[in-house]
Design a protein around this motif. Structure first.
Motif, mmCIF file in Angstrom:
data_model
loop_
_atom_site.group_PDB
_atom_site.id
_atom_site.type_symbol
_atom_site.label_atom_id
_atom_site.label_comp_id
_atom_site.label_asym_id
_atom_site.label_seq_id
_atom_site.Cartn_x
_atom_site.Cartn_y
_atom_site.Cartn_z
ATOM 1 N N ALA A 198 8.138 -3.834 -5.736
ATOM 2 C CA ALA A 198 7.474 -2.551 -5.944
ATOM 3 C C ALA A 198 6.969 -1.990 -4.617
ATOM 4 N N PHE A 199 7.000 -0.681 -4.493
ATOM 5 C CA PHE A 199 6.410 -0.031 -3.330
ATOM 6 C C PHE A 199 4.891 -0.082 -3.410
ATOM 7 N N LEU A 200 4.352 0.076 -4.604
ATOM 8 C CA LEU A 200 2.912 0.052 -4.808
ATOM 9 C C LEU A 200 2.490 -1.268 -5.452
ATOM 10 N N GLU A 201 1.823 -2.108 -4.688
ATOM 11 C CA GLU A 201 1.215 -3.316 -5.248
ATOM 12 C C GLU A 201 -0.109 -2.937 -5.901
ATOM 13 N N GLN A 202 -0.380 -3.523 -7.060
ATOM 14 C CA GLN A 202 -1.594 -3.172 -7.782
ATOM 15 C C GLN A 202 -2.431 -4.409 -8.075
ATOM 16 N N GLU A 203 -3.748 -4.240 -7.984
ATOM 17 C CA GLU A 203 -4.671 -5.299 -8.373
ATOM 18 C C GLU A 203 -5.929 -4.655 -8.947
ATOM 19 N N PRO A 225 5.527 -2.510 4.951
ATOM 20 C CA PRO A 225 4.986 -2.522 6.315
ATOM 21 C C PRO A 225 6.058 -2.425 7.388
ATOM 22 N N GLU A 226 7.272 -2.920 7.080
ATOM 23 C CA GLU A 226 8.340 -2.883 8.086
ATOM 24 C C GLU A 226 8.760 -1.449 8.412
ATOM 25 N N SER A 227 8.537 -0.515 7.490
ATOM 26 C CA SER A 227 8.849 0.899 7.744
ATOM 27 C C SER A 227 7.575 1.728 7.853
ATOM 28 N N ARG A 228 6.449 1.054 8.079
ATOM 29 C CA ARG A 228 5.152 1.715 8.201
ATOM 30 C C ARG A 228 4.822 2.521 6.942
ATOM 31 N N ASN A 229 5.270 1.992 5.807
ATOM 32 C CA ASN A 229 5.014 2.592 4.492
ATOM 33 C C ASN A 229 5.495 4.036 4.402
ATOM 34 N N ARG A 242 -8.135 4.182 -20.062
ATOM 35 C CA ARG A 242 -9.472 4.741 -19.873
ATOM 36 C C ARG A 242 -10.462 3.741 -19.270
ATOM 37 N N SER A 243 -10.032 2.486 -19.128
ATOM 38 C CA SER A 243 -10.929 1.494 -18.536
ATOM 39 C C SER A 243 -10.970 1.592 -17.012
ATOM 40 N N ILE A 244 -10.029 2.315 -16.407
ATOM 41 C CA ILE A 244 -10.009 2.479 -14.947
ATOM 42 C C ILE A 244 -10.908 3.653 -14.576
ATOM 43 N N LYS A 245 -11.854 3.405 -13.701
ATOM 44 C CA LYS A 245 -12.800 4.442 -13.286
ATOM 45 C C LYS A 245 -12.547 4.963 -11.880
ATOM 46 N N VAL A 246 -11.978 4.124 -11.006
ATOM 47 C CA VAL A 246 -11.774 4.504 -9.607
ATOM 48 C C VAL A 246 -10.452 3.913 -9.126
ATOM 49 N N LEU A 247 -9.713 4.699 -8.331
ATOM 50 C CA LEU A 247 -8.496 4.220 -7.673
ATOM 51 C C LEU A 247 -8.738 4.158 -6.174
ATOM 52 N N VAL A 248 -8.400 3.032 -5.559
ATOM 53 C CA VAL A 248 -8.434 2.888 -4.099
ATOM 54 C C VAL A 248 -6.990 2.760 -3.621
ATOM 55 N N LEU A 249 -6.597 3.638 -2.701
ATOM 56 C CA LEU A 249 -5.232 3.643 -2.166
ATOM 57 C C LEU A 249 -5.257 3.232 -0.706
ATOM 58 N N THR A 250 -4.431 2.254 -0.341
ATOM 59 C CA THR A 250 -4.355 1.804 1.045
ATOM 60 C C THR A 250 -2.930 1.370 1.355
ATOM 61 N N GLY A 251 -2.725 0.848 2.561
ATOM 62 C CA GLY A 251 -1.392 0.410 2.957
ATOM 63 C C GLY A 251 -1.427 -1.013 3.489
ATOM 64 N N ASN A 252 -0.358 -1.734 3.296
ATOM 65 C CA ASN A 252 -0.202 -3.046 3.916
ATOM 66 C C ASN A 252 0.429 -2.882 5.304
ATOM 67 N N GLY A 253 0.068 -3.765 6.218
ATOM 68 C CA GLY A 253 0.641 -3.702 7.550
ATOM 69 C C GLY A 253 -0.157 -2.825 8.484
ATOM 70 N N PRO A 254 0.433 -2.419 9.608
ATOM 71 C CA PRO A 254 -0.314 -1.709 10.642
ATOM 72 C C PRO A 254 -0.557 -0.235 10.361
ATOM 73 N N ALA A 255 0.156 0.356 9.391
ATOM 74 C CA ALA A 255 0.037 1.790 9.136
ATOM 75 C C ALA A 255 -0.398 2.055 7.708
ATOM 76 N N PHE A 256 -1.083 3.173 7.523
ATOM 77 C CA PHE A 256 -1.373 3.659 6.170
ATOM 78 C C PHE A 256 -0.089 4.241 5.585
ATOM 79 N N CYS A 257 0.452 5.255 6.237
ATOM 80 C CA CYS A 257 1.733 5.842 5.818
ATOM 81 C C CYS A 257 2.259 6.716 6.942
#
Length: 266
Positions: free
Chosen positions: A3-8, A21-25, A47-62
């Motif tokens: 997946a492009f988007l890992e979720q936790e 990360p190899e393509s700087r997302n 409806r149990s999700i109240k907040v989404l945090v978006l970030t990137g793996n590796g050296p770049a955000f995107c």
């Protein structure tokens, strides 16, 4: 396929990490755009999700679009003008529409460079915090392009028209310190403290009643284009709904009884 988007999940908070990360997302494939659309649809249903945090793996955000694909006119940059137009409309332009329509707050934890479409993606979020090593550029013009994913609308609503004009017409890069001064981000922290910072804000938001959180987010969005009388009418309707939620009653009782509230989402 990975997946492009890992979720936790952490309680009511969902963390999504761009994971190329190899393509700087870089946002290079239609399936990456579809993952954003699917993520937003899932959040609207859950409806149990109240907040989404978006970030990137590796050296770049995107890093935005893949410049090699632009050179080779392959992938999402393949085809004539009419085909390319539709690929933008049916591809990357779906991301600002679905992210903008989310009722929950979205926090961008900008771990590294946010360039071109990557900067615009950050501007789609409600709150932006960044590593002090992060860089930012509305760099389309450096490649002879225009912001194709809504950047001309998004960026000026974050930093104001004069600064958005400067960034868009020069394509120059600014650092985290300048981004903080301009209001592009609200916090600049050492890289190893970034997720703690973002999650701290997310937990503070998620501690509030779900209905009030979602309706307040919607009012802030609608206020960008409504007249004051129209917004007041909408606010009155939302407030009437809020007064009749169980969480409002619990909040009032907890305040009067000097105790921590126990919200149920009802």
């Amino acid at each position: 396929m990975q997946a492009f988007l890992e979720q936790e999940r952490e309680g009511h908070i969902l963390v999504a990490r761009m994971n190329r990360p190899e393509s700087r997302n870089a946002l290079t494939k239609p399936e990456y755009m579809q993952e954003f659309v699917d993520l937003c649809a899932d959040i609207r249903r859950n409806r149990s999700i109240k907040v989404l945090v978006l970030t990137g793996n590796g050296p770049a955000f995107c890093a935005g679009g893949n410049v090699k694909d632009m050179r080779d006119r392959t992938g999402i940059f393949e085809g004539g003008p009419a085909e390319l137009r539709n690929q933008y409309r049916d591809g990357i332009q779906r991301i600002p529409l679905c992210v903008y329509e989310l009722d929950i707050p979205v926090i961008a934890a900008i771990n590294g460079p946010a360039i071109g479409a990557g900067l615009d993606l950050a501007c789609m979020c409600d709150v932006r915090v960044a590593a002090d090593s992060a860089k930012f550029a509305e760099s389309f013009i450096k490649l002879g392009l225009v912001p194709g994913d809504g950047g001309a609308w998004l960026l000026q609503r974050v930093v104001g028209k004069p600064r958005a004009t400067l960034m868009s017409l020069t394509g120059d890069t600014i650092n985290s310190e300048q981004a903080l001064e301009w209001g592009l981000i609200t916090e600049s922290v050492p890289a190893d403290e970034l997720m703690d910072c973002a999650m701290g804000i997310a937990r503070s938001m998620a501690a509030n009643p779900a209905h009030a959180l979602r309706m307040t987010k919607r009012l802030l969005r609608e206020a960008e284009h409504l007249s004051l009388p129209s917004l007041l009418e909408m606010s009155a309707a939302y407030q009437a709904l809020a007064h009749h939620t169980e969480d409002h009653s619990e909040a009032v009782n907890a305040f009067l009884e000097r105790r921590e509230p126990r919200y149920t989402g009802n």
